[in-house]
Design an enzyme around this catalytic site. Structure first.
Site, mmCIF file in Angstrom:
data_model
loop_
_atom_site.group_PDB
_atom_site.id
_atom_site.type_symbol
_atom_site.label_atom_id
_atom_site.label_comp_id
_atom_site.label_asym_id
_atom_site.label_seq_id
_atom_site.Cartn_x
_atom_site.Cartn_y
_atom_site.Cartn_z
ATOM 1 C CG HIS A 118 33.228 23.074 -14.982
ATOM 2 N ND1 HIS A 118 33.916 21.907 -14.748
ATOM 3 C CD2 HIS A 118 32.959 23.614 -13.776
ATOM 4 C CE1 HIS A 118 34.046 21.752 -13.437
ATOM 5 N NE2 HIS A 118 33.476 22.771 -12.820
ATOM 6 C CB CYS A 178 36.591 24.432 -11.905
ATOM 7 S SG CYS A 178 36.245 23.313 -10.533
ATOM 8 C CG HIS A 233 33.303 26.237 -10.004
ATOM 9 N ND1 HIS A 233 32.920 25.047 -10.597
ATOM 10 C CD2 HIS A 233 32.299 27.118 -10.219
ATOM 11 C CE1 HIS A 233 31.736 25.215 -11.177
ATOM 12 N NE2 HIS A 233 31.345 26.451 -10.969
ATOM 13 C CG ASP A 271 33.128 23.557 -7.072
ATOM 14 O OD1 ASP A 271 31.931 23.290 -7.086
ATOM 15 O OD2 ASP A 271 33.967 22.978 -7.789
ATOM 16 C CG HIS A 272 32.448 20.224 -4.757
ATOM 17 N ND1 HIS A 272 33.278 19.342 -5.392
ATOM 18 C CD2 HIS A 272 31.495 20.559 -5.659
ATOM 19 C CE1 HIS A 272 32.849 19.151 -6.631
ATOM 20 N NE2 HIS A 272 31.775 19.885 -6.825
ATOM 21 C CE1 TYR A 304 27.741 22.703 -5.714
ATOM 22 C CE2 TYR A 304 27.564 20.345 -6.116
ATOM 23 C CZ TYR A 304 27.980 21.600 -6.506
ATOM 24 O OH TYR A 304 28.650 21.756 -7.687
HETATM 25 C C1 DNO Z 1 30.201 19.622 -9.786
HETATM 26 C C2 DNO Z 1 30.225 20.763 -10.690
HETATM 27 C C3 DNO Z 1 30.051 20.336 -12.119
HETATM 28 C C4 DNO Z 1 29.826 21.533 -12.990
HETATM 29 C C5 DNO Z 1 29.545 21.271 -14.398
HETATM 30 C C6 DNO Z 1 29.478 22.535 -15.193
HETATM 31 O O1 DNO Z 1 29.942 19.789 -8.652
HETATM 32 O O2 DNO Z 1 31.284 21.594 -10.507
HETATM 33 O O3 DNO Z 1 28.960 19.496 -12.211
HETATM 34 O O4 DNO Z 1 28.721 22.177 -12.535
HETATM 35 O O5 DNO Z 1 30.515 20.469 -14.905
HETATM 36 O O6 DNO Z 1 28.840 22.325 -16.399
#
Ligand code: DNO
Length: 404
Positions: free
Chosen positions: A242, A280, A307, A360-361, A378
């Site tokens: 990531h 991401c 993500h 993501d989020h 989340y």
């Molecule tokens: C936050 C996430 C990160 C991600 C880690 C992967 O919301 O995108 O915490 O899960 O960095 O290891």
């Protein structure tokens, strides 16, 4: 062929249940054995128990996010080899259970970082924000990291001074607690809420990086990857790093996965396609010079997980999370690049064609605002809106590509 619609699920304690995911038409579950301490082996029986819960509802355990990498591995401490051996055994166990994608990150001490957790959106929604002057204020004036001021320009320090002067003591305490504990605890960060003096412990962890510069830190990552890839090859597991969030060094420690150069380094360090990337978009967007559609195409063959979310810049190194479709990033172009990559894999006869994507989020909207039951970043409705938007986008792009 669309990208697999995935969703991060935090296990049995998550207020969003597996049954809810079925209602939302989710195909792949992204989860981890959060209760197993970092550095220990994940037992097969426990992996199988979660897997069968997911599969009994017609979904798949699509990605492990994450098997956390211990600070011992990152700093090459005395327990490094033991933790790496345990990591190898976890990969073997996952592979034997048919789970083929493992996400991890190599950020020192702190995973993702945000300074404002209630940034206002139109109509009353709230979201997350990274405000650089506020972060510098945290580092220099609240945490008082030794030598911190030397890492910043006079202008950064001036802005930070203003940000700090505008904070009440309570706000300063909350800022620090949010950065060190609230955003970290639920993702197996190094410091959880049980610690009596989180700042002290945080500074101690940071001090272990005193002698570790960028080059040396890269060598630690290479050591980790080289030890893991042979097991990944043998058990058909894709490992995907990531990116750093934000994607540049903070707190005087190196961050080495934030831009195309870093990904090129990764590729050269170990060319196996098992040595992959979690794409991401929100993290990578933290650098204005990152061209994400280029990166998605250039490194596509090793992107095993994405993500997706968007951001808008509010200043130099500052941004807020703007939802999924709209913002500074050209999300349709990024999704198109990933979907083209999947098609290339099919045409090339590759076995691992899937690129699962999770929203993501999310912005807290509607009754997300009435409850504190979701982990920071989340919320249910904001993410549901995100996956629905992304799904619509994928349907359109799929139609377009199949007409070519
Ligand atoms: C936050 C996430 C990160 C991600 C880690 C992967 O919301 O995108 O915490 O899960 O960095 O290891």
């Amino acid at each position: 062929m669309k990208l697999e619609k995935a969703w991060r699920w935090f296990g049995k304690s998550d207020a969003v249940t597996l049954d809810h995911l079925v209602q939302m038409d989710i195909e792949g579950v992204v989860t981890a054995l959060h209760h197993i301490p970092t550095g220990e082996v994940w037992p097969r029986e426990e992996i199988l128990a979660v897997k069968s819960e997911i599969e009994s509802r017609g979904m798949r355990w699509s990605v492990v996010e994450s098997v956390p990498v211990s600070e011992q591995i990152k700093t090459a401490g005395p327990m490094r080899d033991r933790h790496i051996e345990n990591y190898r055994r976890t990969i073997r166990n996952l592979g034997e259970c048919g789970i083929d994608t493992v996400c991890y990150n190599f950020m020192p001490v702190l995973d993702w970082c945000r300074t404002i957790l209630d940034y206002p959106h139109v109509g009353g929604g709230i979201g997350l924000c990274f405000d650089y002057p506020t972060f510098v204020a945290f580092d220099v004036f609240i945490l008082k990291r030794p030598g911190a001021a030397a890492d910043y320009s006079a202008e950064d320090l001036e802005q930070a001074g203003k940000a700090f002067a505008a904070m009440t003591p309570d706000e300063a305490r909350t800022l620090s607690y949010n950065i060190i504990v609230v955003t970290q605890g639920f993702i197996n960060g190094v410091i959880d809420g049980s610690v009596s003096d989180p700042e002290k412990l945080f500074l101690e962890y940071i001090s272990y990086y005193k002698e570790i510069d960028r080059e040396r830190y890269r060598s630690h990552l290479k050591y980790f990857i080289d030890s893991l890839i042979p097991v990944c090859e043998e058990y058909d597991v894709n490992l995907c790093i990531h990116p750093d969030d934000p994607p540049y060094p903070i707190l005087g420690m190196p961050r080495i996965m934030g831009c195309a150069d870093d990904m090129e380094w990764l590729e050269k360090a170990n060319p196996s396609l098992r040595n992959g990337i979690t794409f991401c978009t929100g993290s990578l967007s933290g650098r204005h010079d990152n061209d994400l559609s280029y990166m998605a195409a250039r490194f596509g063959e090793r992107i095993h997980f994405a993500h997706l979310r968007n951001t808008r810049y509010t200043g130099y190194k500052s941004f807020y999370e703007s939802g999924h479709l709209y913002g500074s990033l050209d999300m349709p172009a990024i999704v198109e690049a990933l979907m083209r990559e999947q098609r290339r894999r099919v045409a090339a006869g590759r076995k691992d064609i899937r690129i699962p994507v999770r929203p993501d989020h999310g912005i807290r909207i509607l009754n997300d605002l009435d409850c504190d039951c979701y982990n920071i970043g989340y919320p249910l409705n904001g993410r549901l809106r995100g996956i629905a938007e992304l799904d619509g986008l994928m349907v359109g792009i799929d139609r377009m590509l199949s007409r070519e």
